[in-house]
Design an enzyme around this catalytic site. Structure first.
Site, PDB file in Angstrom:
ATOM      1  N   ASP A 158      71.300  20.469   6.932  1.00 40.82           N
ATOM      2  CA  ASP A 158      72.052  21.054   7.850  1.00 40.82           C
ATOM      3  C   ASP A 158      73.581  20.375   7.939  1.00 40.82           C
ATOM      4  O   ASP A 158      74.315  21.016   8.685  1.00 40.82           O
ATOM      5  CB  ASP A 158      71.524  20.978   9.263  1.00 40.82           C
ATOM      6  CG  ASP A 158      70.067  21.628   9.528  1.00 40.82           C
ATOM      7  OD1 ASP A 158      70.108  22.751   8.753  1.00 40.82           O
ATOM      8  OD2 ASP A 158      69.387  21.312   9.984  1.00 40.82           O
ATOM      9  N   HIS A 211      66.023  12.324   8.089  1.00 37.09           N
ATOM     10  CA  HIS A 211      64.980  13.376   7.883  1.00 37.09           C
ATOM     11  C   HIS A 211      63.757  12.503   7.718  1.00 37.09           C
ATOM     12  O   HIS A 211      63.669  11.427   7.377  1.00 37.09           O
ATOM     13  CB  HIS A 211      65.267  14.011   6.368  1.00 37.09           C
ATOM     14  CG  HIS A 211      64.587  15.129   5.939  1.00 37.09           C
ATOM     15  ND1 HIS A 211      62.979  15.107   5.765  1.00 37.09           N
ATOM     16  CD2 HIS A 211      64.726  16.393   6.531  1.00 37.09           C
ATOM     17  CE1 HIS A 211      62.659  16.428   5.680  1.00 37.09           C
ATOM     18  NE2 HIS A 211      63.687  17.134   5.937  1.00 37.09           N
TER      19      HIS A 211
HETATM   20  N1  CMC Z   1      71.520   9.642  14.400  1.00 32.50           N
HETATM   21  C1  CMC Z   1      71.138   8.357  14.897  1.00 32.50           C
HETATM   22  N2  CMC Z   1      70.052   7.582  14.689  1.00 32.50           N
HETATM   23  C2  CMC Z   1      69.025   8.236  13.846  1.00 32.50           C
HETATM   24  C3  CMC Z   1      69.254   9.541  13.445  1.00 32.50           C
HETATM   25  C4  CMC Z   1      70.742  10.255  13.639  1.00 32.50           C
HETATM   26  N3  CMC Z   1      70.701  11.403  13.257  1.00 32.50           N
HETATM   27  N4  CMC Z   1      68.189  10.031  13.035  1.00 32.50           N
HETATM   28  C5  CMC Z   1      67.396   9.047  12.948  1.00 32.50           C
HETATM   29  N5  CMC Z   1      67.879   7.989  13.666  1.00 32.50           N
HETATM   30  C6  CMC Z   1      67.228   6.656  13.867  1.00 32.50           C
HETATM   31  C7  CMC Z   1      66.285   6.658  14.945  1.00 32.50           C
HETATM   32  O1  CMC Z   1      66.867   6.513  16.261  1.00 32.50           O
HETATM   33  C8  CMC Z   1      65.587   5.635  14.799  1.00 32.50           C
HETATM   34  O2  CMC Z   1      66.098   4.452  15.116  1.00 32.50           O
HETATM   35  P1  CMC Z   1      64.952   3.037  15.544  1.00 32.50           P
HETATM   36  O3  CMC Z   1      64.116   2.918  14.217  1.00 32.50           O
HETATM   37  O4  CMC Z   1      65.726   2.096  15.728  1.00 32.50           O
HETATM   38  O5  CMC Z   1      64.560   3.442  16.766  1.00 32.50           O
HETATM   39  C9  CMC Z   1      65.236   5.777  13.058  1.00 32.50           C
HETATM   40  O6  CMC Z   1      66.520   6.454  12.697  1.00 32.50           O
HETATM   41  C10 CMC Z   1      64.159   6.598  12.843  1.00 32.50           C
HETATM   42  O7  CMC Z   1      64.185   7.790  13.396  1.00 32.50           O
HETATM   43  P2  CMC Z   1      63.166   8.863  13.906  1.00 32.50           P
HETATM   44  O8  CMC Z   1      63.660   9.789  15.157  1.00 32.50           O
HETATM   45  O9  CMC Z   1      61.968   8.015  14.197  1.00 32.50           O
HETATM   46  O10 CMC Z   1      62.847   9.709  12.581  1.00 32.50           O
HETATM   47  P3  CMC Z   1      62.107  11.024  12.670  1.00 32.50           P
HETATM   48  O11 CMC Z   1      61.495  10.977  11.070  1.00 32.50           O
HETATM   49  O12 CMC Z   1      61.204  11.093  13.603  1.00 32.50           O
HETATM   50  O13 CMC Z   1      63.306  11.973  12.757  1.00 32.50           O
HETATM   51  C11 CMC Z   1      64.886  13.586  12.258  1.00 32.50           C
HETATM   52  C12 CMC Z   1      63.843  12.777  11.862  1.00 32.50           C
HETATM   53  C13 CMC Z   1      65.152  14.567  11.433  1.00 32.50           C
HETATM   54  C14 CMC Z   1      64.252  14.549  13.763  1.00 32.50           C
HETATM   55  C15 CMC Z   1      65.991  12.540  12.807  1.00 32.50           C
HETATM   56  O14 CMC Z   1      66.528  12.002  11.761  1.00 32.50           O
HETATM   57  C16 CMC Z   1      67.057  13.563  13.929  1.00 32.50           C
HETATM   58  O15 CMC Z   1      67.099  13.426  15.102  1.00 32.50           O
HETATM   59  N6  CMC Z   1      68.142  13.877  13.023  1.00 32.50           N
HETATM   60  C17 CMC Z   1      69.213  14.576  13.645  1.00 32.50           C
HETATM   61  C18 CMC Z   1      68.714  16.215  13.869  1.00 32.50           C
HETATM   62  C19 CMC Z   1      68.763  16.926  12.442  1.00 32.50           C
HETATM   63  O16 CMC Z   1      69.802  16.780  11.750  1.00 32.50           O
HETATM   64  N7  CMC Z   1      67.723  17.590  12.129  1.00 32.50           N
HETATM   65  C20 CMC Z   1      67.487  18.531  11.068  1.00 32.50           C
HETATM   66  C21 CMC Z   1      66.553  17.979  10.135  1.00 32.50           C
HETATM   67  S1  CMC Z   1      66.742  18.587   8.416  1.00 32.50           S
HETATM   68  C22 CMC Z   1      66.424  20.413   8.933  1.00 32.50           C
HETATM   69  C23 CMC Z   1      64.961  20.569   9.128  1.00 32.50           C
HETATM   70  O17 CMC Z   1      64.164  20.822   8.180  1.00 32.50           O
HETATM   71  O18 CMC Z   1      64.759  20.865  10.114  1.00 32.50           O
END
Ligand code: CMC
Length: 428
Positions: free
Chosen positions: A363, A306
């Site tokens: 989710d 998140h």
């Molecule tokens: N599985 C594997 N690695 C992950 C995941 C995941 N679900 N989420 C984040 N990471 C890693 C990402 O690869 C990155 O690694 P590194 O620093 O080595 O490059 C690190 O963790 C930080 O991730 P980010 O993508 O920079 O973080 P963000 O804040 O931009 O993204 C997120 C947040 C929710 C989009 C992301 O965690 C994600 O894609 N999660 C899966 C999709 C998901 O469950 N979305 C629902 C969110 S909650 C409901 C809502 O409000 O929408």
């Protein structure tokens, strides 16, 4: 007012410090470019406050979520979705009389204009429910032209907010009926808001249908947990679109489109599909954890991570507990719940997830409850939209009442510098 000192190009500039009611601190950089020639750069708005808001407070470090000051845990346990909608919109919990009046106003508007039925005829039965919902919600603006006036008095805005709260559940139920090829069920306003929705979803003209009270309670809880989440992607979209003085239907429809993406509300559908895939693949949890960690593999653990929560998502905690309860009460054993729990356990003890502070989000377990309630997987994101509706409306209204300026971010241009146009004949 407290000030911060910025030094750039050998000069010092004072910036106002804005402090929220929970002590959150922000530097006001609105005049930075005028004073210094600099803008701030923050791709994805990871650290940018787009507004001040009195609706929802989140502390991502502590796992705190409050609507108008009330902890989500208490609201999810004791209130109903419409009580929460009232709280988000008007700022205070309603008295019994206020809530009854609010419920009555909504019940009076649950019907959909008969012409809208024809819209449904035009969609293929395979259409994704989010596409239909967003289009039909936007189209509602043509049935209520009073909503187009950006300077309409508050009572007109309020009437259209009520319309949206009343009609979106009917639209969602009809989207489901359309997929099934079953007759549309008209709303029954003698039922509660959530019971009426379940009746329109699962009722049939051929028999009486009364939803199980546990199902009504579980759905109320899920809707409350999804009702608002401050400036997330879809809510920011609603406020952004509304800031151009676009009408409330267009703004909410835009929010629905933003929610649809798999990184946002679309994740709930992806989670169940992922869990089913892991099950079909033999349930080798470690294999999928390894894939999620592999930077050359596009696979991510859906329902994990998140932008704001870095210790746990309080909504996920409540939903995990509720999933156990609901399945128990309904006598359902869903093997996917076992896979989800194992996946969580393995991920939470893996250094990759620990270092990045990745935890189950809202989710991760919600789909398991939706499934137990009989809601098909393609409808999950639409259910998220149903819950988030109250928040979008409250946020849109707050933005409008505060007369916020049109949203218009800046950029740092990285394209070619000035060059001379070459006529096509000379380009070779
Ligand atoms: N599985 C594997 N690695 C992950 C995941 C995941 N679900 N989420 C984040 N990471 C890693 C990402 O690869 C990155 O690694 P590194 O620093 O080595 O490059 C690190 O963790 C930080 O991730 P980010 O993508 O920079 O973080 P963000 O804040 O931009 O993204 C997120 C947040 C929710 C989009 C992301 O965690 C994600 O894609 N999660 C899966 C999709 C998901 O469950 N979305 C629902 C969110 S909650 C409901 C809502 O409000 O929408």
């Amino acid at each position: 007012m407290q000030k911060a000192l910025l030094q750039v190009d050998g000069q010092s500039y004072e910036l106002d410090i804005v402090i929220g009611s929970e002590g959150e601190k922000a530097l006001d950089i609105a005049k930075l470019r005028d004073k210094t020639g600099y803008i701030t750069l923050d791709v994805g708005y990871k650290n940018t406050g787009a507004t001040t808001s009195g609706i929802t407070f989140i502390d991502g470090e502590q796992g705190i979520l409050r609507y108008r000051g009330y902890p989500i845990e208490q609201l999810a346990e004791f209130s109903t979705y419409l009580e929460i909608a009232y709280l988000l919109l008007y700022g205070e919990l309603p008295t019994k009389a206020q809530l009854e009046q609010f419920e009555r106003k909504i019940a009076e508007r649950t019907l959909i204009h008969e012409d809208i039925k024809k819209f449904f005829d035009g969609f293929p039965s395979s259409a994704h429910p989010m596409g239909i919902l967003a289009s039909v919600v936007c189209s509602l603006s043509s049935f209520y032209p009073e909503s187009l006036d950006p300077h309409a008095p508050d009572e007109v805005v309020e009437r259209n907010i009520i319309r949206l709260l009343a009609k979106v559940p009917t639209l969602i139920a009809w989207i489901y009926k359309k997929r099934k090829g079953h007759p549309y069920m008209y709303p029954r306003n003698d039922k509660s808001y959530v019971a009426n929705f379940l009746y329109m979803m699962f009722g049939m003209p051929t028999y009486d249908y009364e939803p199980d009270t546990h199902v009504v309670d579980a759905l109320n809880k899920l809707l409350i947990l999804h009702a608002d989440h401050e400036q997330n992607c879809s809510t920011s979209t609603v406020r952004t679109v509304g800031s151009s003085q676009a009408n409330i239907y267009a703004s909410v429809a835009a929010g629905m489109c933003a929610l649809w993406g798999p990184l946002h509300g679309g994740a709930n559908q992806e989670v169940i599909e992922m869990l089913e895939m892991i099950r079909a693949d033999g349930g080798n949890i470690q294999k999928w954890i390894n894939r999620a960690k592999d930077k050359n593999d596009p696979f991510r653990l859906m329902g994990f991570g998140h932008r704001v929560y870095k210790n746990f998502d309080p909504r996920a905690k409540i939903i995990k507990q509720a999933a156990d309860q609901v399945l128990n009460v309904l006598g359902i054993h869903d093997p996917v719940l076992d896979i989800a729990k194992k996946l969580e356990e393995v991920a939470l003890s893996d250094p990759y997830f620990i270092e990045r502070r990745l935890y189950p989000n809202v989710d991760f377990y919600s789909g398991i409850i939706y499934r137990a309630l009989g809601i098909p997987v393609e409808m999950f994101t639409v259910m998220f939209a149903f819950g988030r509706l109250a928040g979008w409306l409250a946020q849109w209204w707050e933005m409008r009442r505060a007369n916020e300026p049109i949203v218009r971010p800046r950029q740092v241009y990285t394209g070619p510098t000035l060059r001379e146009y070459v006529p096509i004949a000379k380009r070779g």
